[in-house]
Scaffold this active site. Structure first.
Site, PDB file in Angstrom:
ATOM      1  N   TRP A   1       0.879  -1.241  -0.017  1.00 19.35           N
ATOM      2  CA  TRP A   1       0.108  -0.126   0.004  1.00 19.35           C
ATOM      3  C   TRP A   1       0.868   1.352   0.123  1.00 19.35           C
ATOM      4  CZ3 TRP A   1      -4.315  -1.125  -2.023  1.00 19.35           C
ATOM      5  CH2 TRP A   1      -5.164  -2.330  -1.245  1.00 19.35           C
TER       6      TRP A   1
ATOM      7  N   ASP B   1      -1.359   7.017   6.271  1.00 21.57           N
ATOM      8  CA  ASP B   1      -2.517   6.233   5.743  1.00 21.57           C
ATOM      9  C   ASP B   1      -2.949   5.381   7.014  1.00 21.57           C
ATOM     10  OD1 ASP B   1      -3.934   4.148   4.819  1.00 21.57           O
ATOM     11  OD2 ASP B   1      -2.823   3.560   3.220  1.00 21.57           O
TER      12      ASP B   1
ATOM     13  N   LYS C   1     -12.030  -1.067   6.856  1.00 21.66           N
ATOM     14  CA  LYS C   1     -11.416  -2.123   7.778  1.00 21.66           C
ATOM     15  C   LYS C   1     -11.646  -1.958   9.222  1.00 21.66           C
ATOM     16  CE  LYS C   1      -8.547  -2.770   4.011  1.00 21.66           C
ATOM     17  NZ  LYS C   1      -7.629  -1.799   3.750  1.00 21.66           N
TER      18      LYS C   1
HETATM   19  C1  LIG Z   1      -6.976  -1.548   2.253  1.00 20.25           C
HETATM   20  C2  LIG Z   1      -6.048  -0.599   2.399  1.00 20.25           C
HETATM   21  C3  LIG Z   1      -5.830   0.510   1.339  1.00 20.25           C
HETATM   22  C4  LIG Z   1      -6.744   0.767   0.043  1.00 20.25           C
HETATM   23  O1  LIG Z   1      -7.931   1.200   0.408  1.00 20.25           O
HETATM   24  P1  LIG Z   1      -9.275   1.382  -0.702  1.00 20.25           P
HETATM   25  O2  LIG Z   1     -10.322   2.060   0.239  1.00 20.25           O
HETATM   26  O3  LIG Z   1      -9.482   0.101  -1.046  1.00 20.25           O
HETATM   27  O4  LIG Z   1      -8.506   2.160  -1.714  1.00 20.25           O
HETATM   28  C5  LIG Z   1      -4.795   1.297   1.434  1.00 20.25           C
HETATM   29  N1  LIG Z   1      -3.861   1.272   2.692  1.00 20.25           N
HETATM   30  C6  LIG Z   1      -4.159   0.639   3.664  1.00 20.25           C
HETATM   31  C7  LIG Z   1      -3.062   0.195   4.600  1.00 20.25           C
HETATM   32  C8  LIG Z   1      -5.118  -0.522   3.466  1.00 20.25           C
HETATM   33  O5  LIG Z   1      -5.205  -1.529   4.380  1.00 20.25           O
END
Ligand SMILES: *Cc1c(COP(=O)(O)O)cnc(C)c1O
Length: 361
Positions: free
Chosen positions: A100, A167, A191
């Site tokens: 990511w 993030d 998540k």
């Molecule tokens: C799942 C995830 C993403 C991607 O998220 P989307 O909403 O599907 O674009 C980005 N960063 C992390 C750490 C993730 O776990």
């Protein structure tokens, strides 16, 4: 039907009261006689939900007043380019702790120089790099606090000489966060705080408006902040369903005692599973111990037992364990113990590992 235990990495298990409440709201939202999916987002009842959702965020994370909280579309992946578009004047620094993070690096390169200050790709992202230095001429330093695929986590809020951007897709609301240490925090809701479809952005207002490049209206965070409170995240139609579920999920977090209490429960859940992984002869954890995530727990068969992997997967499935297959880039198993995953599910998984060991070791 066997009781199922949902360990999916995302979308993932949500609190039961949030699900019950959204089912009711889809039938009749706020006693309007119209369902949540059919109301106008300009009705007072909806404006109240938007306001309360923001208030819940502010209250749970103690977000200072000089930050805005936005609910947008596009997922965390859209933030990979929205962040540099708004913040990258010349150069940005990134910590590459997983795919990511690597994807975020790729998008930032469209906007300027990117320095990857450290990467753990050499060991398949099983640890968090340390001892790197952050260039003081960078416009910001980007980190991924929890690496969903590899089960590593940056568990403290670091001091950073430049604007810190994080993030937090997969560990937001799992622990207290000192928001004042960050310039911007973002993530997809699916998540830990809701279903797919809404992305949260917490941004310190003074970092915006510094770049020279023209920004498309929707890319500019200032569009979504708007002029008045009621305009916030309402420039275009917000994802009402996802925001409503997030609202109910955060109410549930608050009812349990907030993120401080969630952190206690999550730590207990994670320790329960890590203790079993470390004790059980047949399994071994993949992440370096000091960097282990409390959200995503990754493990594989111990040396000598590799040929039992499919057997354990089938055995666990028979006991109602859902979503424990590891990501293809790590293999083995991964259990995601997000807020709404109950301790009983973790205990059931541990019991299943113990029983498998008795029968096979
Ligand atoms: C799942 C995830 C993403 C991607 O998220 P989307 O909403 O599907 O674009 C980005 N960063 C992390 C750490 C993730 O776990």
């Amino acid at each position: 039907m066997t009781k199922v235990h949902n360990f999916n990495a995302g979308p993932c298990v949500l609190p039961k009261p949030a699900i019950e409440s959204v089912i009711e709201a889809i039938r009749d939202f706020d006693n309007t006689g119209i369902g949540l999916l059919e109301i106008s987002h300009r009705t007072p009842g909806w404006e109240r939900i938007m306001k309360e959702t923001e208030e819940l965020w502010r209250e749970l994370l103690h977000i200072p007043d000089n930050y805005d909280v936005l609910f947008l579309g596009g997922g965390a992946s859209t933030q990979f380019f929205t962040v540099p578009a708004n913040l990258l004047c010349k150069k940005a620094a990134y910590l590459q702790t997983g795919v990511w993070a690597k994807k975020a690096v790729k998008e930032a390169k469209f906007y300027g120089d990117v320095e990857v200050v450290a990467s753990s790709e050499d060991k398949n992202y099983t640890y968090i790099p340390k001892g790197y230095s952050i260039p003081t001429d960078a416009d910001y330093f980007h980190i991924t606090t929890n690496n969903t695929i590899y089960g590593t986590e940056i568990k403290t809020d670091m001091d950073c000489p430049v604007n810190l951007v994080a993030d937090m897709s997969s560990d937001i609301m799992s622990r207290p966060v000192d928001v004042s240490k960050y310039a911007l925090i973002y993530g997809g809701a699916q998540k830990n705080v809701g279903p797919a479809g809404v992305t949260f952005v917490i941004v310190r207002r003074d970092v915006l408006g510094k770049v020279d490049r023209p920004l498309q209206t929707m890319v500019d965070y200032r569009t979504h902040i708007g002029k008045e409170a009621k305009d916030k995240s309402m420039f275009n139609t917000p994802p009402v369903f996802a925001i409503f579920v997030m609202h109910e999920t955060l109410k549930w977090v608050k009812s349990l005692g907030g993120v401080e209490q969630m952190h206690k429960i999550n730590t207990e859940k994670a320790n329960t599973l890590y203790n079993e992984i470390d004790r059980n002869k047949m399994f071994v954890g993949t992440a370096v111990k000091e960097d282990r995530s409390i959200m995503n727990i990754c493990w594989v068969m111990a040396p000598g037992y590799e040929n039992k992997q499919d057997d354990f997967m089938a055995f666990a499935k028979g006991k109602g364990m859902i979503g424990i297959k590891g990501h293809r880039s790590v293999g083995g198993f991964r259990a995601s113990l997000y807020n709404a995953c109950p301790l009983e599910s973790v205990q059931a998984l541990v019991a299943c590992m113990q029983e498998f060991e008795k029968q096979n070791a």
